[in-house]
Design a protein around this motif. Structure first.
Motif, PDB file in Angstrom:
ATOM      1  N   GLN A 515       0.814  -1.212   0.000  1.00 36.14           N
ATOM      2  CA  GLN A 515       0.000   0.000   0.000  1.00 36.14           C
ATOM      3  C   GLN A 515       0.856   1.274   0.000  1.00 36.14           C
ATOM      4  OE1 GLN A 515      -3.319  -0.384  -0.278  1.00 36.14           O
ATOM      5  NE2 GLN A 515      -2.924  -2.616  -0.282  1.00 36.14           N
ATOM      6  N   SER A 516       2.170   1.140  -0.098  1.00 31.71           N
ATOM      7  CA  SER A 516       3.038   2.304   0.031  1.00 31.71           C
ATOM      8  C   SER A 516       3.289   3.035  -1.284  1.00 31.71           C
ATOM      9  CB  SER A 516       4.374   1.883   0.659  1.00 31.71           C
ATOM     10  OG  SER A 516       5.019   0.936  -0.190  1.00 31.71           O
ATOM     11  N   LEU A 517       2.917   2.457  -2.429  1.00 36.10           N
ATOM     12  CA  LEU A 517       3.190   3.057  -3.741  1.00 36.10           C
ATOM     13  C   LEU A 517       2.083   4.046  -4.105  1.00 36.10           C
ATOM     14  CD1 LEU A 517       4.962   3.094  -6.317  1.00 36.10           C
ATOM     15  CD2 LEU A 517       3.457   1.306  -7.235  1.00 36.10           C
ATOM     16  N   SER A 518       2.449   5.315  -4.235  1.00 39.14           N
ATOM     17  CA  SER A 518       1.480   6.340  -4.619  1.00 39.14           C
ATOM     18  C   SER A 518       1.408   6.445  -6.141  1.00 39.14           C
ATOM     19  CB  SER A 518       1.871   7.686  -4.008  1.00 39.14           C
ATOM     20  OG  SER A 518       3.103   8.133  -4.569  1.00 39.14           O
ATOM     21  N   ASP A 519       0.349   7.085  -6.612  1.00 37.15           N
ATOM     22  CA  ASP A 519       0.202   7.286  -8.059  1.00 37.15           C
ATOM     23  C   ASP A 519       1.328   8.149  -8.614  1.00 37.15           C
ATOM     24  OD1 ASP A 519      -2.072   5.768  -8.038  1.00 37.15           O
ATOM     25  OD2 ASP A 519      -3.439   7.484  -7.871  1.00 37.15           O
ATOM     26  N   LEU A 523       3.884   7.054 -11.617  1.00 34.59           N
ATOM     27  CA  LEU A 523       4.092   7.842 -12.839  1.00 34.59           C
ATOM     28  C   LEU A 523       5.558   8.209 -13.013  1.00 34.59           C
ATOM     29  CD1 LEU A 523       0.968  10.213 -12.731  1.00 34.59           C
ATOM     30  CD2 LEU A 523       1.353   8.253 -14.241  1.00 34.59           C
ATOM     31  N   GLY A 524       6.227   8.505 -11.921  1.00 29.69           N
ATOM     32  CA  GLY A 524       7.649   8.835 -12.004  1.00 29.69           C
ATOM     33  C   GLY A 524       8.483   7.664 -12.488  1.00 29.69           C
ATOM     34  N   VAL A 525       8.205   6.466 -11.948  1.00 26.16           N
ATOM     35  CA  VAL A 525       8.955   5.274 -12.377  1.00 26.16           C
ATOM     36  C   VAL A 525       8.675   4.964 -13.849  1.00 26.16           C
ATOM     37  CG1 VAL A 525       9.305   2.821 -11.973  1.00 26.16           C
ATOM     38  CG2 VAL A 525       8.974   4.360 -10.038  1.00 26.16           C
ATOM     39  N   SER A 561       2.898  -1.138 -13.803  1.00 31.57           N
ATOM     40  CA  SER A 561       1.524  -0.659 -13.722  1.00 31.57           C
ATOM     41  C   SER A 561       0.975  -0.921 -12.311  1.00 31.57           C
ATOM     42  CB  SER A 561       0.649  -1.348 -14.777  1.00 31.57           C
ATOM     43  OG  SER A 561       0.628  -2.751 -14.558  1.00 31.57           O
ATOM     44  N   ARG A 562      -0.230  -0.457 -12.063  1.00 33.16           N
ATOM     45  CA  ARG A 562      -0.875  -0.655 -10.770  1.00 33.16           C
ATOM     46  C   ARG A 562      -1.506  -2.052 -10.733  1.00 33.16           C
ATOM     47  NH1 ARG A 562      -0.507   1.764  -5.998  1.00 33.16           N
ATOM     48  NH2 ARG A 562      -0.730   3.842  -6.976  1.00 33.16           N
ATOM     49  N   SER A 563      -1.211  -2.787  -9.688  1.00 31.53           N
ATOM     50  CA  SER A 563      -1.784  -4.119  -9.512  1.00 31.53           C
ATOM     51  C   SER A 563      -3.248  -4.003  -9.084  1.00 31.53           C
ATOM     52  CB  SER A 563      -1.003  -4.902  -8.465  1.00 31.53           C
ATOM     53  OG  SER A 563      -1.667  -6.102  -8.155  1.00 31.53           O
ATOM     54  N   LEU A 568       2.300  -2.815  -6.741  1.00 33.69           N
ATOM     55  CA  LEU A 568       2.977  -2.634  -8.036  1.00 33.69           C
ATOM     56  C   LEU A 568       2.897  -3.927  -8.837  1.00 33.69           C
ATOM     57  CD1 LEU A 568       4.800  -0.882  -9.880  1.00 33.69           C
ATOM     58  CD2 LEU A 568       6.770  -1.936  -8.712  1.00 33.69           C
ATOM     59  N   LYS A 569       2.641  -3.764 -10.140  1.00 30.43           N
ATOM     60  CA  LYS A 569       2.637  -4.905 -11.058  1.00 30.43           C
ATOM     61  C   LYS A 569       3.761  -4.694 -12.061  1.00 30.43           C
ATOM     62  CE  LYS A 569      -0.192  -7.446 -14.395  1.00 30.43           C
ATOM     63  NZ  LYS A 569      -1.506  -7.530 -15.054  1.00 30.43           N
ATOM     64  N   ALA A 570       4.799  -5.519 -11.944  1.00 26.14           N
ATOM     65  CA  ALA A 570       5.951  -5.435 -12.843  1.00 26.14           C
ATOM     66  C   ALA A 570       5.878  -6.609 -13.820  1.00 26.14           C
ATOM     67  CB  ALA A 570       7.247  -5.467 -12.048  1.00 26.14           C
TER      68      ALA A 570
END
Length: 583
Positions: A515-519, A523-525, A561-563, A568-570
């Motif tokens: 839950q720590s990954l913000s939008d 977008l930055g990554v 992308s967002r899981s 995170l979905k890599a």
């Protein structure tokens, strides 16, 4: 496609310009040829008609001169008048005087006959004397049949035709007596042979002929040098009989042209026929020349087309195709050209350009490879101390608590992990080894985090086992999920590693429910992977993305992308078309 290329090709424009120049020249030549042929035909036809008119005019003049001579000499001759009226004057003249009168008349008849080469005989019919005087014989018995035949002829200015021979008839009537029967009749007979000889100069062409015919279309004199035979000549005469103007006729497959000239004063018509092939034989030379002219033009067009195709179009196509190959990434292009022309200079410069590009690309590739290797070594050096510290802490805890079963398993897994990390003789390895190493790392982390984090790891399909991939592309993604996504969670952490098929590529999906990954961070990554911003702390992800592209080109990449679970979905994309199966 071919039509578009042809429409935009230089060779098509060159040929079009050449045709625009050549077509007017051809058209002008054809117009001049047609005009010349028409002029020659007109001159030939006019020449034949002029010759026919000349023959008829000469004959007409001779006839008129003969008529004038007869009128001046015989029509007013006293001896002829006395002989014609002999029964009334018989007592006044002796036999000797009559003999002298006949002798003088015969001399005049001979003079008239000799004055014109067309005259064969001149005769005087004297009914009352019952004698016929002739220039070619002594007085003979009266020719009653001839006299009666000519009696109906009343036009002194026209000729009379009998037995295929032309005659001039002049009559003298006594004014006080019946005017139906003349007291003498002068008959001039023309020679068929002389008339025919006068027509022979008109036979300038082979397979031609000349006829003279009267007003009733009866042929009485002809001259010919045709090889059509008597039957063909009769058929030709039959067709000419129905002609009233200049026209073409056909006999036995051969075409003839007939020319007609009339003399109203003589009541005579001259007809000449000439085989068309003989008449226009001189025109055949012009026709041959126009064909030579046309064939020469076509030959020039063909030679120009071949020259333009070989020396302009083919080199241009070769250059365009070479540029297309370079555009598609094929730099092993070398254009050979042996002719010393402008294209040799262009091709030489092109070859030098490709050679320089190869050099630059090789240098850039080597530089990128060195950078990637350095980044990989840096990544390995970054992972090893941190992971080693955590592993030693776990070993200490297991030893202290007496958990010897898990301790044995953990040491085995830890040994496999460090064996893989220190084995750096190959940068590319089979995908099966990479997945095995990632699974080892996931097992070690599962022992560390215990029930706080659940790891779901699918089996790799065997069909993809031998695909060679860069080292350390899956394990860093799992490590990133543990450290940055799930490390702070006290429970219900979740990591999934699955394998999917996307068109002609294999997708290795690593996703978590952190839950720590913000939008904004996501977008930055994503912008960093796209090359839009500089890399920060996420250099490990960029390293994986670059090495995938270096190995597989644009088909290989790392996609973030967002899981659906919120983390995170890599996704690692690997083209399966480059699978290398090893036995």
């Amino acid at each position: 496609m071919f039509r578009i290329l042809w429409r935009n090709s230089i060779i098509s424009k060159l040929l079009l310009i050449f045709l625009l120049i050549l077509i007017p020249l051809f058209s002008l030549g054809i117009v001049l040829y047609s005009w010349g042929i028409g002029a020659v035909k007109t001159q030939l036809s006019g020449s034949i008609r002029a010759s026919l008119e000349s023959v008829l005019d000469n004959f007409d003049q001779d006839v008129q001169r003969t008529q004038s001579l007869l009128f001046e000499t015989l029509m007013n001759d006293e001896d002829l008048a006395m002989l014609a009226l002999f029964p009334q004057s018989a007592a006044e003249y002796s036999e000797y005087e009559k003999f002298q009168m006949v002798g003088r008349l015969k001399k005049q008849l001979l003079a008239v006959r000799n004055s014109n080469r067309y005259i064969s005989d001149v005769r005087i019919h004297i009914p009352l004397l019952d004698r016929t005087l002739s220039a070619s014989a002594w007085p003979e018995n009266f020719r009653q049949q001839e006299y009666d035949a000519f009696l109906e002829h009343g036009d002194r200015s026209r000729m009379f035709y009998r037995d295929n021979r032309p005659y001039i008839v002049m009559k003298a009537f006594e004014q006080q007596t019946d005017k139906t029967r003349p007291y003498f009749m002068i008959v001039v007979e023309f020679s068929e042979k002389e008339l025919k000889d006068s027509l022979l100069p008109l036979l300038q062409y082979k397979n031609s002929g000349v006829f003279l015919r009267d007003s009733s279309s009866r042929f009485f004199v002809s001259a010919t040098n045709s090889d059509m035979g008597r039957a063909g000549e009769e058929a030709l005469r039959g067709q000419i009989s129905f002609l009233d103007r200049e026209s073409d006729i056909s006999i036995a497959g051969s075409k003839y042209q007939a020319f007609q000239v009339r003399s109203s004063s003589l009541g005579l018509e001259a007809v000449q026929y000439v085989r068309v092939s003989e008449l226009f034989q001189t025109i055949q030379i012009y026709r041959i020349w126009i064909w030579c002219y046309s064939l020469t033009g076509i030959l020039i067009l063909v030679l120009f087309s071949l020259y333009a195709f070989r020396y302009i179009h083919q080199p241009l196509v070769k250059m365009v195709r070479s540029f297309s190959r370079v555009e598609n990434g094929d730099f092993n292009v070398f254009i050979k050209h042996h002719r010393k022309d402008e294209f040799q200079y262009l091709f030489t410069q092109f070859n030098d350009m490709v050679k320089n590009l190869n050099t630059l690309i090789d240098q850039s590739y080597r530089q990128k490879l060195l950078i990637q290797n350095a980044e990989l070594k840096q990544l390995q050096s970054q992972i090893n101390p941190h992971f080693l510290y955590n592993s030693l802490f776990i070993l200490n805890t297991m030893t202290r608590t007496g958990d010897y079963d898990n301790l044995e398993y953990f040491t085995i897994q830890l040994g496999e992990y460090f064996r893989f990390m220190t084995k750096s003789n190959h940068d590319d390895i089979p995908l099966l080894e990479e997945i095995r190493h990632a699974r080892t790392y996931a097992d070690i982390q599962s022992l560390r985090f215990g029930s706080r984090i659940k790891v779901v790891f699918d089996e790799l399909p065997l069909v993809y086992a031998n695909i060679r991939v860069p080292r350390l592309i899956v394990q860093p993604l799992i490590e990133n999920a543990f450290i940055h996504g799930l490390e702070e969670m006290s429970e219900k952490g979740w990591i999934s590693i699955t394998f999917e098929k996307e068109d002609d590529r294999l997708a290795i999906v690593v996703e978590d429910n952190g839950q720590s990954l913000s939008d904004r961070q996501l977008l930055g990554v994503q912008a960093m992977l796209a090359g839009e911003v500089e890399a920060g702390e996420e250099v490990g992800l960029l390293n994986i993305h670059r090495r995938l592209q270096l190995k597989f080109g644009q088909q290989g990449k790392l996609r973030l992308s967002r899981s659906p679970q919120g983390g995170l979905k890599a996704t690692i994309l690997i083209p399966t078309t480059r699978e290398e199966a090893e036995s």
